[in-house]
Scaffold this active site. Structure first.
Site, mmCIF file in Angstrom:
data_model
loop_
_atom_site.group_PDB
_atom_site.id
_atom_site.type_symbol
_atom_site.label_atom_id
_atom_site.label_comp_id
_atom_site.label_asym_id
_atom_site.label_seq_id
_atom_site.Cartn_x
_atom_site.Cartn_y
_atom_site.Cartn_z
ATOM 1 N N GLY A 46 0.840 -1.197 0.000
ATOM 2 C CA GLY A 46 0.000 0.000 0.000
ATOM 3 C C GLY A 46 0.871 1.241 0.000
ATOM 4 O O GLY A 46 2.004 1.204 0.488
ATOM 5 N N GLN A 51 2.780 10.116 1.318
ATOM 6 C CA GLN A 51 4.103 9.470 1.375
ATOM 7 C C GLN A 51 4.978 9.846 0.179
ATOM 8 O O GLN A 51 6.185 9.632 0.208
ATOM 9 C CB GLN A 51 3.961 7.942 1.435
ATOM 10 C CG GLN A 51 3.407 7.436 2.755
ATOM 11 C CD GLN A 51 3.336 5.925 2.757
ATOM 12 O OE1 GLN A 51 2.405 5.348 2.205
ATOM 13 N NE2 GLN A 51 4.315 5.287 3.358
ATOM 14 N N CYS A 88 5.771 -0.264 7.087
ATOM 15 C CA CYS A 88 5.344 0.949 6.382
ATOM 16 C C CYS A 88 6.524 1.403 5.535
ATOM 17 O O CYS A 88 7.660 1.401 6.008
ATOM 18 C CB CYS A 88 4.978 2.036 7.394
ATOM 19 S SG CYS A 88 4.541 3.604 6.608
ATOM 20 N N LEU A 89 6.265 1.794 4.285
ATOM 21 C CA LEU A 89 7.361 2.214 3.401
ATOM 22 C C LEU A 89 8.070 3.471 3.912
ATOM 23 O O LEU A 89 9.204 3.728 3.530
ATOM 24 C CB LEU A 89 6.832 2.446 1.977
ATOM 25 C CG LEU A 89 6.346 1.180 1.253
ATOM 26 C CD1 LEU A 89 5.748 1.540 -0.100
ATOM 27 C CD2 LEU A 89 7.470 0.168 1.087
ATOM 28 N N HIS A 130 -4.458 1.145 7.738
ATOM 29 C CA HIS A 130 -3.119 1.747 7.803
ATOM 30 C C HIS A 130 -3.019 2.938 6.834
ATOM 31 O O HIS A 130 -2.553 4.014 7.199
ATOM 32 C CB HIS A 130 -2.063 0.674 7.465
ATOM 33 C CG HIS A 130 -0.660 1.184 7.392
ATOM 34 N ND1 HIS A 130 0.303 0.844 8.312
ATOM 35 C CD2 HIS A 130 -0.044 2.007 6.493
ATOM 36 C CE1 HIS A 130 1.442 1.449 7.989
ATOM 37 N NE2 HIS A 130 1.270 2.150 6.882
ATOM 38 N N GLU A 131 -3.486 2.737 5.598
ATOM 39 C CA GLU A 131 -3.377 3.801 4.586
ATOM 40 C C GLU A 131 -4.320 4.961 4.898
ATOM 41 O O GLU A 131 -3.964 6.127 4.682
ATOM 42 C CB GLU A 131 -3.651 3.251 3.185
ATOM 43 C CG GLU A 131 -2.708 2.126 2.730
ATOM 44 C CD GLU A 131 -1.225 2.441 2.868
ATOM 45 O OE1 GLU A 131 -0.835 3.616 2.763
ATOM 46 O OE2 GLU A 131 -0.448 1.501 3.112
ATOM 47 N N HIS A 134 -2.684 7.302 7.243
ATOM 48 C CA HIS A 134 -1.740 8.237 6.611
ATOM 49 C C HIS A 134 -2.444 9.527 6.185
ATOM 50 O O HIS A 134 -1.888 10.605 6.294
ATOM 51 C CB HIS A 134 -1.125 7.609 5.350
ATOM 52 C CG HIS A 134 0.107 6.795 5.603
ATOM 53 N ND1 HIS A 134 1.282 7.349 6.053
ATOM 54 C CD2 HIS A 134 0.352 5.472 5.449
ATOM 55 C CE1 HIS A 134 2.201 6.380 6.168
ATOM 56 N NE2 HIS A 134 1.659 5.232 5.808
HETATM 57 NI NI NI Z 1 2.495 3.333 5.723
#
Ligand code: NI
Length: 163
Positions: A46, A51, A88-89, A130-131, A134
């Site tokens: 995701g 991000q 998480c990226l 999670h997304e 963000h």
């Molecule tokens: Ni993330």
């Protein structure tokens, strides 16, 4: 298509309040293509627009061959709770146990501006939660204990300085 730079914690742009997506035009579709490309290249499941430095309520996800685009997502019901390691990226190399609902009901627009009302379960519910976090300036680290947060802040701070 272009691979975009993924912002790494503690980049302040990860904490901005995102705006609603209102234009479902070619510019949005181009951004979505780039976001998918960026997510694939980083081997993520995701990726949220903030991000990559775009303060829009928008994320992409792919799980078990299904490609998902969610604009203006809103979780209106949540059920159950499960603790599992999550990454998480924007926190490369970090995996921490986070409690998330097993099942959510989520409203969103797709890339063409059509409204959807969906019930999602299991791992995909975790990814969507999670997304969606963000887009509300809430990050993985905010779900951890005070002790773990302090440890992670130190670790990520060091990483940022040595980069
Ligand atoms: Ni993330």
């Amino acid at each position: 298509m272009a691979i975009l730079d993924i912002l790494i914690y503690p980049d302040p742009a990860l904490r901005v309040q995102c705006r609603d997506v209102t234009e479902f035009d070619d510019k949005l579709k181009k951004l979505l293509q780039d976001m998918f490309e960026t997510m694939y290249s980083a081997k993520g499941v995701g990726l949220a627009a903030p991000q990559v430095g775009v303060p829009l309520k928008l994320f992409v996800a792919e799980w078990e061959g299904g490609r998902h685009v969610l604009a203006n997502p809103e979780i209106i019901e949540a059920e159950g709770s499960e603790r599992t390691d999550e990454g998480c990226l924007s926190f490369p190399g970090i995996y921490e146990e986070v409690a998330r609902p097993n099942k959510i009901r989520i409203l969103y627009h797709d890339e063409n501006g059509r409204r959807h009302d969906e019930v999602v379960e299991g791992f995909l519910a975790r990814v969507f939660a999670h997304e969606t976090d963000h887009l509300n300036a809430r990050l993985l680290i905010d779900h951890l204990s005070a002790l773990k947060r302090t440890f992670l802040r130190k670790r990520m701070g060091k990483k940022a300085r040595s980069a």
